[in-house]
Design a protein around this motif. Sequence first.
Motif, PDB file in Angstrom:
ATOM      1  N   LYS A  81       0.865  -1.186   0.000  1.00  0.00           N
ATOM      2  CA  LYS A  81       0.000   0.000   0.000  1.00  0.00           C
ATOM      3  C   LYS A  81       0.893   1.224   0.000  1.00  0.00           C
ATOM      4  O   LYS A  81       1.765   1.373   0.849  1.00  0.00           O
ATOM      5  CB  LYS A  81      -0.901   0.034   1.222  1.00  0.00           C
ATOM      6  N   LEU A  82       0.673   2.119  -0.960  1.00  0.00           N
ATOM      7  CA  LEU A  82       1.391   3.384  -1.033  1.00  0.00           C
ATOM      8  C   LEU A  82       0.465   4.486  -0.543  1.00  0.00           C
ATOM      9  O   LEU A  82      -0.691   4.569  -0.962  1.00  0.00           O
ATOM     10  CB  LEU A  82       1.817   3.684  -2.473  1.00  0.00           C
ATOM     11  N   SER A  83       0.955   5.315   0.374  1.00  0.00           N
ATOM     12  CA  SER A  83       0.148   6.425   0.886  1.00  0.00           C
ATOM     13  C   SER A  83       1.044   7.601   1.226  1.00  0.00           C
ATOM     14  O   SER A  83       2.258   7.462   1.317  1.00  0.00           O
ATOM     15  CB  SER A  83      -0.642   5.981   2.127  1.00  0.00           C
ATOM     16  N   GLN A  84       0.417   8.752   1.422  1.00  0.00           N
ATOM     17  CA  GLN A  84       1.130   9.949   1.862  1.00  0.00           C
ATOM     18  C   GLN A  84       1.149   9.974   3.377  1.00  0.00           C
ATOM     19  O   GLN A  84       0.179   9.593   4.009  1.00  0.00           O
ATOM     20  CB  GLN A  84       0.404  11.206   1.398  1.00  0.00           C
ATOM     21  N   LEU A 140       5.283   3.391   2.234  1.00  0.00           N
ATOM     22  CA  LEU A 140       4.953   2.113   1.640  1.00  0.00           C
ATOM     23  C   LEU A 140       4.798   1.098   2.768  1.00  0.00           C
ATOM     24  O   LEU A 140       5.676   0.985   3.619  1.00  0.00           O
ATOM     25  CB  LEU A 140       6.066   1.658   0.687  1.00  0.00           C
ATOM     26  N   CYS A 141       3.676   0.393   2.794  1.00  0.00           N
ATOM     27  CA  CYS A 141       3.433  -0.661   3.782  1.00  0.00           C
ATOM     28  C   CYS A 141       3.382  -2.002   3.055  1.00  0.00           C
ATOM     29  O   CYS A 141       2.782  -2.103   1.980  1.00  0.00           O
ATOM     30  CB  CYS A 141       2.117  -0.436   4.513  1.00  0.00           C
ATOM     31  N   MET A 148       9.626   0.436  -7.445  1.00  0.00           N
ATOM     32  CA  MET A 148       8.774   0.702  -8.597  1.00  0.00           C
ATOM     33  C   MET A 148       7.358   0.293  -8.191  1.00  0.00           C
ATOM     34  O   MET A 148       7.024  -0.890  -8.188  1.00  0.00           O
ATOM     35  CB  MET A 148       9.248  -0.099  -9.811  1.00  0.00           C
ATOM     36  N   VAL A 149       6.540   1.284  -7.790  1.00  0.00           N
ATOM     37  CA  VAL A 149       5.225   1.017  -7.223  1.00  0.00           C
ATOM     38  C   VAL A 149       4.136   1.335  -8.245  1.00  0.00           C
ATOM     39  O   VAL A 149       4.103   2.438  -8.794  1.00  0.00           O
ATOM     40  CB  VAL A 149       4.987   1.865  -5.951  1.00  0.00           C
ATOM     41  N   THR A 150       3.263   0.365  -8.483  1.00  0.00           N
ATOM     42  CA  THR A 150       2.083   0.607  -9.302  1.00  0.00           C
ATOM     43  C   THR A 150       0.943   0.907  -8.347  1.00  0.00           C
ATOM     44  O   THR A 150       0.559   0.072  -7.529  1.00  0.00           O
ATOM     45  CB  THR A 150       1.740  -0.605 -10.181  1.00  0.00           C
ATOM     46  N   HIS A 151       0.438   2.150  -8.423  1.00  0.00           N
ATOM     47  CA  HIS A 151      -0.617   2.641  -7.529  1.00  0.00           C
ATOM     48  C   HIS A 151      -1.734   3.222  -8.385  1.00  0.00           C
ATOM     49  O   HIS A 151      -1.535   4.203  -9.083  1.00  0.00           O
ATOM     50  CB  HIS A 151      -0.043   3.704  -6.598  1.00  0.00           C
ATOM     51  N   GLN A 166       9.557   4.652   4.687  1.00  0.00           N
ATOM     52  CA  GLN A 166       9.478   5.993   4.123  1.00  0.00           C
ATOM     53  C   GLN A 166      10.038   5.920   2.714  1.00  0.00           C
ATOM     54  O   GLN A 166      11.058   5.277   2.466  1.00  0.00           O
ATOM     55  CB  GLN A 166      10.295   6.990   4.928  1.00  0.00           C
ATOM     56  N   ALA A 167       9.372   6.581   1.788  1.00  0.00           N
ATOM     57  CA  ALA A 167       9.822   6.590   0.405  1.00  0.00           C
ATOM     58  C   ALA A 167       9.713   8.012  -0.117  1.00  0.00           C
ATOM     59  O   ALA A 167       8.814   8.752   0.271  1.00  0.00           O
ATOM     60  CB  ALA A 167       8.971   5.649  -0.431  1.00  0.00           C
ATOM     61  N   GLN A 168      10.642   8.371  -0.968  1.00  0.00           N
ATOM     62  CA  GLN A 168      10.636   9.737  -1.477  1.00  0.00           C
ATOM     63  C   GLN A 168      10.939   9.756  -2.958  1.00  0.00           C
ATOM     64  O   GLN A 168      11.775   9.007  -3.445  1.00  0.00           O
ATOM     65  CB  GLN A 168      11.655  10.583  -0.732  1.00  0.00           C
ATOM     66  N   LYS A 169      10.245  10.630  -3.638  1.00  0.00           N
ATOM     67  CA  LYS A 169      10.508  10.907  -5.043  1.00  0.00           C
ATOM     68  C   LYS A 169      10.846  12.376  -5.133  1.00  0.00           C
ATOM     69  O   LYS A 169      10.071  13.227  -4.728  1.00  0.00           O
ATOM     70  CB  LYS A 169       9.284  10.574  -5.903  1.00  0.00           C
TER      71      LYS A 169
END
Length: 141
Positions: A45-48, A70-71, A85-88, A110-113
Amino acid sequence: MSLKGLLRSVMYQDRVTVRRQTTTFDDEGAACSKLGDVYTDVPCKLSQYGKMLASHQDDRAFVLSNDLRLCCDPAIDIRPNDVLMVTHQGELWRLRAGKAFLYPTHQEIQAQKAGESNDSVGIRRAGKQAQQDSTGDAGET
């Protein structure tokens, strides 16, 4: 159903491919770095976690960054600086992993772009772009 199973079935609607830098040696013994897949299509799961969009000016351009979380299952070994590489929701996000925070049922990373302001903050449509990204051509400068 266990809590872990419930998380997997209800929360983990996204998918992540984890890529890691490894050192290989060519025929002459010279060290070469290579980005390779460690895990493919892992439910996640990708979230802010921060609603603020950070920005700053560098020598070249105006840079935007977005803090994301990312969880996923705690059995997945995600290390700092791995490429995620997350498909959301039909979009492909190329992110850098921070340190994982482990719980018995899941882990949060924690993930950052970060990218230039005209780089759409890392959002890419899945499909043809995903094929290009999997070959290492992410279109970043």
